[in-house]
Design a protein around this motif. Structure first.
Motif, PDB file in Angstrom:
ATOM      1  N   UNK A 102      -6.465  -6.470   3.162  1.00 15.38           N
ATOM      2  CA  UNK A 102      -6.257  -5.653   4.562  1.00 15.38           C
ATOM      3  C   UNK A 102      -4.909  -4.692   4.473  1.00 15.38           C
ATOM      4  N   UNK A 103      -4.575  -4.240   5.278  1.00 18.83           N
ATOM      5  CA  UNK A 103      -3.230  -2.556   5.589  1.00 18.83           C
ATOM      6  C   UNK A 103      -2.782  -3.337   6.774  1.00 18.83           C
ATOM      7  N   UNK A 104      -3.471  -3.498   8.003  1.00 18.58           N
ATOM      8  CA  UNK A 104      -2.631  -4.059   9.185  1.00 18.58           C
ATOM      9  C   UNK A 104      -3.132  -5.810   9.403  1.00 18.58           C
ATOM     10  N   UNK A 147       4.610   7.818   8.485  1.00 21.18           N
ATOM     11  CA  UNK A 147       3.317   6.748   9.404  1.00 21.18           C
ATOM     12  C   UNK A 147       3.730   5.822   9.394  1.00 21.18           C
ATOM     13  N   UNK A 148       4.632   4.792   9.428  1.00 18.83           N
ATOM     14  CA  UNK A 148       5.013   3.389   9.732  1.00 18.83           C
ATOM     15  C   UNK A 148       5.374   3.882  11.290  1.00 18.83           C
ATOM     16  N   UNK A 178       1.727  12.029  10.869  1.00 15.66           N
ATOM     17  CA  UNK A 178       0.600  11.709  10.008  1.00 15.66           C
ATOM     18  C   UNK A 178       0.144  13.072   8.787  1.00 15.66           C
ATOM     19  N   UNK A 179       0.106  14.544   9.874  1.00 18.38           N
ATOM     20  CA  UNK A 179       0.028  15.907   9.052  1.00 18.38           C
ATOM     21  C   UNK A 179       1.036  16.018   8.174  1.00 18.38           C
ATOM     22  N   UNK A 180       1.763  15.885   8.546  1.00 20.69           N
ATOM     23  CA  UNK A 180       3.292  15.731   7.640  1.00 20.69           C
ATOM     24  C   UNK A 180       3.247  15.213   6.130  1.00 20.69           C
ATOM     25  N   UNK A 181       2.376  13.393   6.523  1.00 22.03           N
ATOM     26  CA  UNK A 181       2.528  12.388   5.559  1.00 22.03           C
ATOM     27  C   UNK A 181       1.202  12.874   4.623  1.00 22.03           C
ATOM     28  N   UNK A 219       1.121  -1.334  -0.168  1.00 18.33           N
ATOM     29  CA  UNK A 219      -0.188  -0.684  -0.051  1.00 18.33           C
ATOM     30  C   UNK A 219       0.792   1.188   0.175  1.00 18.33           C
ATOM     31  N   UNK A 220       0.696   2.307  -0.524  1.00 15.42           N
ATOM     32  CA  UNK A 220       1.105   3.664  -0.498  1.00 15.42           C
ATOM     33  C   UNK A 220       1.274   4.455   0.202  1.00 15.42           C
ATOM     34  N   UNK A 221       0.144   4.076   0.850  1.00  9.82           N
ATOM     35  CA  UNK A 221       0.011   4.981   2.121  1.00  9.82           C
ATOM     36  C   UNK A 221       0.957   5.005   3.231  1.00  9.82           C
TER      37      UNK A 221
END
Length: 522
Positions: free
Chosen positions: A409-411, A290-291, A343-346, A282-284
């Motif tokens: 799934x993402x997680x 983010x991680x 998260x805001x920076x991303x 997933x790109x995000x």
């Protein structure tokens, strides 16, 4: 060629390792019943490796011997091999076998039996699991009935861990011929301290002491392995003396157990870090910010103390604290404000939130449903739009181990148990790059983590002739993986079992298994 001896010959009698000496001194007639949280379904080292897990392995520890073994502290000790000598280049090993050993069917154990068993385990079609343990082996030579020479495709420092692993259980070749390559799963014939009496797969297995066992008669004459899925039912059976030993005691029931003077609590720190794998296709989730934010958002100390009442610890490395090769990296930090900022920076804000699909098991890992809810709520608190799906155990594994196109799934909650006690095995299974990220993962790199430097370090950790070099490479790999945050790291649980006070010798191993091999009643 000069050789380095890793395990030296052990004579009989006083020089037996303590657990074997305990067997030799046993002999009291007694019956024990063990209520397991997982059913025993098959008893073949190949074709599924003692499904289910860990119940099948626990039964196999009584039925089978291996060339080497683990003691309760996961130290490697001799078993069917009296000595083990590794070549300096780590590309071969010579084993001298114990004399006078017979299988439960009366046939002799010798080098030919080892060769037959190794051929089965090296065959990926027969033995599709545990491939990192068996793929390095190239072949077996048997100069005489008491000598085995193992040849390796490349240097493989972890060979002793393979030989002590449950999948190295030695099966009678005569039984293999009699019952066939699939029938042996229901008719196990080993050389361990107990032989099978009856087997109702998924419900009950009964074993009895093998009088001709080379290590002496066991301290228990008969053991019944009985599947009881519900934890409260297992505990009630223990308290009413319907069973003698139970495993997988939930922390919520520990208090009641502690208050019962007739029962003993048996614990050991586990080797299985639990977390949520990140789907790195997933790109995000490819954004390092983010991680990091996802890890900062979760109150891991709260999980350890409140969800598990102190029977868990937050990790500080991709490996659990007592794993072979563990290296401390850094403590996890809970910082919701910093998580929001990252998260805001991303580019993720209240107007454009990060949306993630979480999938968690229900009943596979300790308190998995409660932990998943804590994580989901914590992520929501920092602005993540979370969808939580909880899946029953029977279908969970296939759901998370899909090809890339089938990943929904993402997680995904996961915890890898290094059942050979090796940190290198754990990291190779979880973080070595898959050959093809579009296909199903090679082992358990379900998140498709890929780092060429980590791959190189893991290779060095398994092949460098010098132990110091191997340990340094493994430590460096842990540092990189930890800082890359391919998981939301959560907790390492203690393994909790219980027994009647009249029972001794039950071992709760760090690798999840509860072993009754040396148990004795009275």
């Amino acid at each position: 060629m000069k050789r380095r001896t890793l395990l030296t010959s052990i004579a009989a009698g006083a020089m037996l390792h303590p657990s074997l000496r305990a067997l030799a001194q046993g002999g009291a007639a007694s019956h024990l019943t063990y209520a397991q949280s997982t059913a025993v379904l098959t008893l073949d080292p190949a074709h599924g490796s003692f499904t289910g897990y860990p119940g099948g392995y626990e039964a196999a520890l009584c039925l089978y011997d291996r060339l080497l073994d683990f003691d309760a502290a996961m130290k490697i000790v001799p078993e069917l091999a009296e000595s083990f000598t590794m070549a300096d280049d780590l590309k071969s090993a010579t084993l001298k076998l114990r004399a006078g050993v017979t299988f439960h069917d009366g046939t002799p154990f010798d080098a030919t039996a080892v060769k037959v068993n190794f051929a089965r385990m090296m065959d990926a079609k027969r033995n599709p699991t545990n491939r990192p343990l068996w793929d390095p082996l190239e072949g077996v030579e048997t100069p005489d009935a008491a000598t085995v020479v193992i040849h390796l495709r490349a240097p493989f420092a972890q060979l002793p861990n393979t030989l002590a692993h449950g999948s190295c259980a030695i099966v009678s070749p005569a039984a293999l011929e009699k019952y066939g390559d699939t029938g042996i799963a229901q008719h196990p014939v080993g050389a361990g301290p107990f032989r099978m009496v009856s087997f109702n797969p998924g419900q009950e297995l009964v074993v009895e002491a093998f009088d001709a066992y080379w290590g002496g008669k066991p301290g228990t004459s008969r053991i019944t392995f009985r599947y009881i899925a519900e934890p409260a039912t297992r505990l009630n059976a223990l308290r009413t003396q319907a069973v003698d030993v139970i495993d997988a005691v939930p922390v919520a029931l520990v208090g009641a157990l502690k208050d019962d003077a007739a029962l003993s609590l048996l614990t050991s720190p586990g080797l299985r870090p639990i977390g949520f794998a990140l789907n790195l296709t997933r790109d995000r989730l490819k954004d390092a910010r983010v991680r990091e934010a996802l890890n900062l958002a979760v109150p891991v100390e709260l999980i350890a103390q409140k969800v598990f009442f102190g029977y868990a610890r937050a990790p500080d490395s991709p490996l659990a604290f007592n794993t072979e090769g563990y290296h401390s990296v850094s403590r996890l930090t809970f910082d919701a404000a910093r998580a929001k900022s990252l998260l805001a920076e991303a580019g993720f804000t209240a107007a454009k939130p990060l949306a993630l699909a979480l999938v968690a098991s229900n009943g596979l890992f300790p308190n998995d449903a409660a932990v998943a809810q804590v994580v989901a709520n914590a992520l929501k608190q920092v602005g993540v739009d979370v969808t939580l799906t909880q899946v029953e155990g029977g279908s969970y594994w296939d759901g998370i181990r899909q090809d890339a196109a089938g990943m929904r799934w993402d997680l995904a909650m996961f915890g890898f148990n290094p059942s050979n006690a090796s940190g290198l095995y754990a990291l190779n299974s979880l973080f070595k790059s898959n050959v093809n990220d579009a296909a199903r993962p090679d082992v358990w790199n379900i998140g498709r983590y890929r780092n060429a430097e980590v791959d190189q370090l893991l290779a060095k950790a398994g092949t460098a002739p010098d132990a110091g070099e191997r340990n340094t490479a493994l430590a460096q790999a842990q540092e990189i993986i930890w800082k890359d945050n391919p998981y939301i790291w959560l907790q390492i649980n203690e393994n909790i079992s219980a027994a009647a006070k009249t029972v001794s010798g039950v071992e709760v191993w760090p690798i999840v298994f509860t072993s009754l091999r040396h148990a004795k009643a009275g």
